[in-house]
Each structure stands twice: as C-alpha cells, then as structure tokens.
Write a protein that holds these residues in place. Structure first.
Motif, PDB file in Angstrom:
ATOM      1  N   GLY A 118       1.790   0.877   6.166  1.00 28.50           N
ATOM      2  CA  GLY A 118       1.371   0.488   4.828  1.00 28.50           C
ATOM      3  C   GLY A 118       2.408  -0.287   4.052  1.00 28.50           C
ATOM      4  N   VAL A 157       0.835  -1.197   0.000  1.00 29.62           N
ATOM      5  CA  VAL A 157       0.000   0.000   0.000  1.00 29.62           C
ATOM      6  C   VAL A 157       0.868   1.244   0.000  1.00 29.62           C
ATOM      7  CG1 VAL A 157      -1.688   1.316   1.350  1.00 29.62           C
ATOM      8  CG2 VAL A 157      -1.965  -1.161   1.093  1.00 29.62           C
ATOM      9  N   LEU A 194      -1.362  -5.419  -1.595  1.00 34.10           N
ATOM     10  CA  LEU A 194      -2.632  -5.167  -2.266  1.00 34.10           C
ATOM     11  C   LEU A 194      -3.533  -6.397  -2.217  1.00 34.10           C
ATOM     12  CD1 LEU A 194      -1.590  -3.094  -5.420  1.00 34.10           C
ATOM     13  CD2 LEU A 194      -2.025  -2.325  -3.074  1.00 34.10           C
TER      14      LEU A 194
END
Length: 388
Positions: free
Chosen positions: A134, A123, A139
């Motif tokens: 992240g 991310v 994904l």
C-alpha cells in the motif's frame, strides 16, 4: 457462470456509442465542446418511444430525466412492481450501482480541497497494514483505476452468498464488511504494478471509502449526507449500507433469466458487497441534480474538477476514465458521467461539459440479462436526448 455485478464501463458506454452516428468513446486529449443546435424544448416524442419499446421487449420499468438548457422532462414506462402492477414513475427509488463512485471520488476530492488529504498520499498512510504494498499505491491511482488491485467481485467466496448454484443472483441479506472485501481482494496477486496499466476494480473504491472515513473520523454515510445529500437537497438519495430494502416508493429490480418463472425479483439483495463502490439508492432527478452540480462547480474547486476530468486511457475497454468520471463524445458533445450495474438495475447519468445537455436513465433489469434489442433501444433513447 459468475457475472461481475458492478462493471459499468464497457456495457454502458458501448450501448450508447455502438452503431450510432457521431457517437464515440473518447480516449485521450482534450475535446472541443460543441453544443448541438437543437430546440430548447424537449418534445416527449423524442425519447418516450424508446422507453416504451424497452418495456415492450421485457424490461419491467424504465425512467429518464432529460435536460436541454433550462428545460427538462422526466419520463417513465412500464411497472415499478410487477406483482402489484404498480406503474413506474420518475419518483421511484432505484439502486444506481457504480454511479456511487462519482459521489465517493467527489467527497475525497473535497478533502483535497480542504487540505486534509493529498492525491499523492499513499494508501498505507491512511490505512496502515491493510493493503500489502500500500505504500506504493497513491490515492489518485485508486480513483482512476490504475492501482493494479484485484477486483474482489471476481472472488468466488465473496460472491457465493449472493448467487444460486447455477450462478444466477438470488435475494440475500448476507453482510460483507468493507474490510472483508479488501482482504478478499488482497488475497489475490495484483494485476500489475501501480501506475503501469489500467483495470476497473471495485476494490479501489472500497478503499477510497475507507480513506474518507479515516481522514474525517466519521462514517461514509455521515460524510455523504453532510457533503452532498444535504447541501444538494437530494431527498430521494440514501445509502442503505446494511438495509436490504429501498426507500419508498420502490422500483423493484429484476433479473431476466428467461425461465418459466418469469423475471426474478432481486430488490431485497444486501447492498453490502458494493458499499462505497456502488451502494447508493436514488432517483433519476437526484442523479441529474448531482451531475449538474458537480460539472457546474458547486461541489469542487476549479482545480479539483480539472483533476477529476484528467483522464487516462482504458485500453481494455477503449474508454477515457478520470477520477470517478468517464468521458465520451456523442454528436460532437463531450459528456461526463458514469454508469452503474447491480443485480436488477442498470443506470447511466451524463452531462455535457458546459452543463447544457443532460440525460439520466435507469432500467429495472440487470444488464447481464438484457437482449440486443433492449440494448439498442436504450442507446437510441440516450442518443435522442443528446443529439439534434
């Protein structure tokens, strides 16, 4: 009391599977596809009585599209607008809620097919600085709900503009941007370490939509029209990101709170709190067209579709969830699809793995306000459409 508006998994599939012979939620491994030995034609009498029973029991309107082989029928019951006594038809536009997630996942997987995105990307790579940690979230983990991210629909501040003081939904034109929704989610601690568990979170698909925009340089709506709505000629499907109205003819959506005022019309609620997680409007026939095209290989390569169908167990709900697809087994038939819930509307759309059997249904009443008999008739209608 706050009711989560976009959760589709437990309620939708439990209604289909609970108490029905041969109906189960599939939770692991591969299943043999066994087409039911039924007539190619679909007598209206198999499904219509259950739709009528639902509206007799207080659901304002119900529509269904059923396909068996080359034969299909579209059915309806009740009213599209109680105030105007307008009859419900399959051509009426509705909010489809989290069925949007299947569209979002499909578009992101198209980018994987094109080589511009990898499911193993973080991310952080595509949305730098937006999500704490992240760099550790892939994904793929967004699409199969294993990221651990908090679901923003449980944040009281996010949902407050859409709720009355007693927790019931109200008509609202409040706009929440996707970034605001993500910021609200990340103000809460994650539910678990990425990849270590499963939890349905609308935050995942808001981020997936933002990744789509970052990777293409175009808006979600532009990509949706270019990649799916246009190629499949889905004339009844739109993405009203900021518009509270629904394309005409509109099937009004209601909450059945059971007070003296009768069903509450919540049609013109702002869809912004659902965005790429649940903001689409469509028709049952468009829902079926998309589902058939997806499972039939029109939208993704064989490899990407296989990845989409690679499921993880969802312990909290006893389900199997892939990349924007859920898998269930009914009457020995493996079905792929998704459901959707937003205030005023409940939907399901499923197609068999061989593409021969399909059912899409929408009711114009929020699932959180249904009673047991309405739910039983919904599951019976789906069962009648799928089973011999």
């Amino acid at each position: 009391m706050f009711v989560k508006p976009l959760v589709i998994i437990t309620a939708s599939l439990a209604l289909l599977g609970a108490g029905l012979p041969g109906a189960t939620a599939s939770t692991g491994g591969s299943l043999e596809q066994r087409a039911p030995e039924r007539a190619a034609s679909i007598p209206e009498s198999e499904v219509q009585p259950y739709l009528d029973a639902m509206t007799d029991e207080g659901i304002p309107g119900v529509v269904a599209h059923v396909r068996s082989g080359e034969d299909s029928i579209s059915l309806s019951s009740g009213a599209a607008d109680l105030a105007q006594a307008e009859a419900m038809t399959p051509g009426h536009k509705v909010r489809v809620g989290s069925y949007t997630k299947t569209f979002t996942a499909t578009m992101l997987l198209q980018l994987v097919d094109e080589g511009s995105v990898s499911l193993e990307d973080s991310v952080e790579k595509w949305l730098p600085g937006l999500v704490p940690g992240g760099e550790n979230i892939k994904l793929r983990q967004l699409l199969n709900h294993t990221s651990g991210l908090f679901d923003y629909t449980y944040d009281q501040a996010v949902m407050a503009p859409y709720l009355n003081p007693d927790g019931t939904f109200t008509v609202s034109n409040h706009y929440s941007s996707p970034t605001e929704l993500v910021n609200a989610a990340t103000s809460h601690a994650p539910n678990f370490t990425p990849g270590s568990d499963w939890s349905y979170s609308n935050t995942n698909y808001i981020l997936a939509g933002l990744v789509l925009e970052a990777a293409t340089g175009r808006t979600y709506a532009q990509e949706l029209h270019a990649r799916i709505i246009g190629p499949l000629n889905l004339k009844g499907t739109q993405f009203p990101e900021k518009r509270t109205s629904i394309q005409e003819p509109t099937a009004h959506g209601y909450q059945l709170y059971g007070d003296d005022s009768g069903p509450m019309d919540v049609t013109r609620m702002s869809p912004s709190f659902s965005w790429a997680a649940g903001g689409l409007t469509s028709t049952v026939e468009d829902m079926s067209r998309f589902g058939a095209a997806l499972v039939g290989g029109e939208l993704l390569s064989e490899a990407r579709l296989a990845e989409m169908k690679t499921v993880v167990s969802a312990p909290e709900d006893g389900l199997a969830y892939g990349l924007g697809l859920t898998r269930i087994d009914v009457c020995g038939v493996t079905l792929w699809g998704h459901g959707g819930d937003v205030p005023g509307y409940h939907s399901n759309s499923f197609v068999s793995g061989d593409g021969k059997i399909q059912i899409s249904m929408v009711a114009t009443a929020g699932l959180d306000t249904w009673n047991a008999e309405q739910g039983a008739n919904w599951s019976s209608a789906m069962h009648a459409a799928i089973c011999p």
